[in-house]
Write a protein that holds these residues in place. Structure first.
Motif, PDB file in Angstrom:
ATOM      1  N   LEU A 259      19.217 -29.707  -9.108  1.00 12.47           N
ATOM      2  CA  LEU A 259      17.817 -30.105  -9.936  1.00 12.47           C
ATOM      3  C   LEU A 259      18.553 -28.653 -11.281  1.00 12.47           C
ATOM      4  O   LEU A 259      18.660 -27.364 -10.671  1.00 12.47           O
ATOM      5  CB  LEU A 259      16.676 -29.496  -9.728  1.00 12.47           C
ATOM      6  N   LEU A 260      18.242 -29.307 -12.781  1.00  9.81           N
ATOM      7  CA  LEU A 260      18.666 -28.185 -13.724  1.00  9.81           C
ATOM      8  C   LEU A 260      17.094 -28.066 -14.296  1.00  9.81           C
ATOM      9  O   LEU A 260      16.832 -29.060 -15.148  1.00  9.81           O
ATOM     10  CB  LEU A 260      19.529 -28.975 -14.613  1.00  9.81           C
ATOM     11  N   THR A 261      16.937 -26.967 -14.614  1.00  7.59           N
ATOM     12  CA  THR A 261      15.523 -26.417 -15.003  1.00  7.59           C
ATOM     13  C   THR A 261      15.853 -25.329 -15.835  1.00  7.59           C
ATOM     14  O   THR A 261      17.406 -24.764 -16.245  1.00  7.59           O
ATOM     15  CB  THR A 261      14.859 -25.708 -14.552  1.00  7.59           C
ATOM     16  N   ILE A 262      15.393 -24.934 -16.958  1.00  9.72           N
ATOM     17  CA  ILE A 262      15.667 -24.072 -18.262  1.00  9.72           C
ATOM     18  C   ILE A 262      14.552 -22.457 -18.269  1.00  9.72           C
ATOM     19  O   ILE A 262      13.475 -23.292 -18.000  1.00  9.72           O
ATOM     20  CB  ILE A 262      15.235 -24.443 -19.417  1.00  9.72           C
ATOM     21  N   ALA A 263      15.291 -21.463 -17.945  1.00  9.44           N
ATOM     22  CA  ALA A 263      14.301 -20.188 -17.421  1.00  9.44           C
ATOM     23  C   ALA A 263      13.938 -19.693 -18.757  1.00  9.44           C
ATOM     24  O   ALA A 263      14.380 -19.976 -19.942  1.00  9.44           O
ATOM     25  CB  ALA A 263      16.015 -19.206 -17.245  1.00  9.44           C
ATOM     26  N   ASP A 264      13.363 -18.361 -18.741  1.00 10.42           N
ATOM     27  CA  ASP A 264      12.703 -18.066 -20.004  1.00 10.42           C
ATOM     28  C   ASP A 264      13.490 -17.282 -20.880  1.00 10.42           C
ATOM     29  O   ASP A 264      12.855 -17.537 -22.460  1.00 10.42           O
ATOM     30  CB  ASP A 264      11.800 -16.502 -19.575  1.00 10.42           C
ATOM     31  N   ASP A 265      14.902 -17.414 -20.970  1.00  9.61           N
ATOM     32  CA  ASP A 265      15.148 -16.643 -21.963  1.00  9.61           C
ATOM     33  C   ASP A 265      16.266 -17.933 -22.491  1.00  9.61           C
ATOM     34  O   ASP A 265      16.942 -17.679 -23.023  1.00  9.61           O
ATOM     35  CB  ASP A 265      16.578 -15.607 -21.161  1.00  9.61           C
TER      36      ASP A 265
ATOM     37  N   VAL B 231      10.200 -36.922  -5.892  1.00  2.94           N
ATOM     38  CA  VAL B 231       9.586 -36.004  -5.469  1.00  2.94           C
ATOM     39  C   VAL B 231      10.754 -34.980  -4.783  1.00  2.94           C
ATOM     40  O   VAL B 231      11.678 -35.025  -3.713  1.00  2.94           O
ATOM     41  CB  VAL B 231       8.808 -36.122  -3.980  1.00  2.94           C
ATOM     42  N   VAL B 232      10.795 -33.594  -5.601  1.00  5.51           N
ATOM     43  CA  VAL B 232      11.169 -32.407  -5.343  1.00  5.51           C
ATOM     44  C   VAL B 232      11.027 -31.260  -4.485  1.00  5.51           C
ATOM     45  O   VAL B 232      10.011 -30.759  -5.008  1.00  5.51           O
ATOM     46  CB  VAL B 232      12.485 -31.602  -6.042  1.00  5.51           C
ATOM     47  N   ALA B 233      10.834 -31.296  -2.599  1.00  3.27           N
ATOM     48  CA  ALA B 233      10.392 -30.040  -2.410  1.00  3.27           C
ATOM     49  C   ALA B 233      10.742 -28.821  -1.530  1.00  3.27           C
ATOM     50  O   ALA B 233      12.331 -28.990  -2.077  1.00  3.27           O
ATOM     51  CB  ALA B 233      10.276 -31.538  -1.000  1.00  3.27           C
ATOM     52  N   GLY B 234       9.835 -28.333  -1.458  1.00  3.26           N
ATOM     53  CA  GLY B 234      10.772 -26.783  -1.074  1.00  3.26           C
ATOM     54  C   GLY B 234      11.228 -25.903  -2.345  1.00  3.26           C
ATOM     55  O   GLY B 234      12.399 -24.951  -1.614  1.00  3.26           O
ATOM     56  N   LEU B 235      11.380 -25.921  -3.326  1.00  2.00           N
ATOM     57  CA  LEU B 235      11.828 -24.949  -4.653  1.00  2.00           C
ATOM     58  C   LEU B 235      11.425 -23.776  -4.225  1.00  2.00           C
ATOM     59  O   LEU B 235      10.035 -23.499  -3.672  1.00  2.00           O
ATOM     60  CB  LEU B 235      10.298 -25.652  -6.353  1.00  2.00           C
ATOM     61  N   GLY B 236      11.586 -22.562  -4.983  1.00  2.00           N
ATOM     62  CA  GLY B 236      12.393 -21.468  -4.492  1.00  2.00           C
ATOM     63  C   GLY B 236      11.514 -20.836  -5.929  1.00  2.00           C
ATOM     64  O   GLY B 236      10.794 -21.988  -6.605  1.00  2.00           O
ATOM     65  N   ARG B 237      10.866 -19.360  -5.725  1.00  2.00           N
ATOM     66  CA  ARG B 237       9.991 -18.884  -6.951  1.00  2.00           C
ATOM     67  C   ARG B 237      10.656 -19.094  -8.701  1.00  2.00           C
ATOM     68  O   ARG B 237       9.462 -19.513  -9.756  1.00  2.00           O
ATOM     69  CB  ARG B 237       9.844 -17.906  -6.869  1.00  2.00           C
ATOM     70  N   ARG B 238      11.537 -19.105  -8.773  1.00  2.00           N
ATOM     71  CA  ARG B 238      12.253 -19.322  -9.609  1.00  2.00           C
ATOM     72  C   ARG B 238      12.261 -20.396 -10.160  1.00  2.00           C
ATOM     73  O   ARG B 238      11.993 -21.284 -11.866  1.00  2.00           O
ATOM     74  CB  ARG B 238      13.375 -18.625 -10.286  1.00  2.00           C
ATOM     75  N   SER B 239      12.844 -21.682  -9.582  1.00  2.00           N
ATOM     76  CA  SER B 239      12.694 -22.997  -9.396  1.00  2.00           C
ATOM     77  C   SER B 239      11.386 -23.325 -10.430  1.00  2.00           C
ATOM     78  O   SER B 239      11.205 -24.131 -11.806  1.00  2.00           O
ATOM     79  CB  SER B 239      13.317 -23.595  -8.725  1.00  2.00           C
ATOM     80  N   LEU B 240      10.581 -23.079  -8.916  1.00  2.00           N
ATOM     81  CA  LEU B 240       9.321 -23.811  -9.515  1.00  2.00           C
ATOM     82  C   LEU B 240       8.686 -23.246 -10.635  1.00  2.00           C
ATOM     83  O   LEU B 240       7.583 -23.777 -11.729  1.00  2.00           O
ATOM     84  CB  LEU B 240       7.895 -23.317  -8.108  1.00  2.00           C
TER      85      LEU B 240
ATOM     86  N   ALA C  29      20.656 -24.081 -12.097  1.00  2.00           N
ATOM     87  CA  ALA C  29      20.865 -24.940 -11.810  1.00  2.00           C
ATOM     88  C   ALA C  29      20.455 -24.717  -9.650  1.00  2.00           C
ATOM     89  O   ALA C  29      20.382 -23.546  -9.382  1.00  2.00           O
ATOM     90  CB  ALA C  29      22.695 -25.619 -11.385  1.00  2.00           C
ATOM     91  N   VAL C  30      19.772 -25.209  -8.866  1.00  2.00           N
ATOM     92  CA  VAL C  30      19.745 -25.418  -7.386  1.00  2.00           C
ATOM     93  C   VAL C  30      20.019 -27.084  -6.684  1.00  2.00           C
ATOM     94  O   VAL C  30      19.515 -28.188  -7.277  1.00  2.00           O
ATOM     95  CB  VAL C  30      18.017 -25.235  -6.757  1.00  2.00           C
TER      96      VAL C  30
END
Length: 80
Positions: free
Chosen positions: A22-28, A46-55, A33-34
């Motif tokens: 899963l590729l997301t973009i952070a605030d900066d 559906v992607v379950a169990g994301l961590g705080r940063r990814s979510l 990637a996770v």
């Protein structure tokens, strides 16, 4: 070279892959990637169990990418 996969066939296509990223973009603006094991359910991915940063990244910037690497060298990746 790319090989399109119809959304109706996504669940079948996923059976050839063990996991994806899963590729997301952070605030900066940096990529995050996770490793994940998404499931195709009722026309959604559906992607379950994301961590705080990814979510947090997904909530703020919901346009994400999931990349499944090829199972074998020389194989094709799946990108959604």
């Amino acid at each position: 070279m790319s090989i399109p996969v119809d959304l109706a066939a996504l669940a079948d296509a996923l059976s050839g892959f063990r996991f994806g990223y899963l590729l997301t973009i952070a605030d900066d603006g940096r990529p995050h990637a996770v490793a994940v094991v998404p499931q195709a359910l009722d026309g959604s991915l559906v992607v379950a169990g994301l961590g705080r940063r990814s979510l947090a990244n997904v909530v703020e910037r919901p346009a994400v990418t999931v990349l499944w690497p090829p199972a074998d060298p020389g194989g094709y990746s799946l990108i959604v």
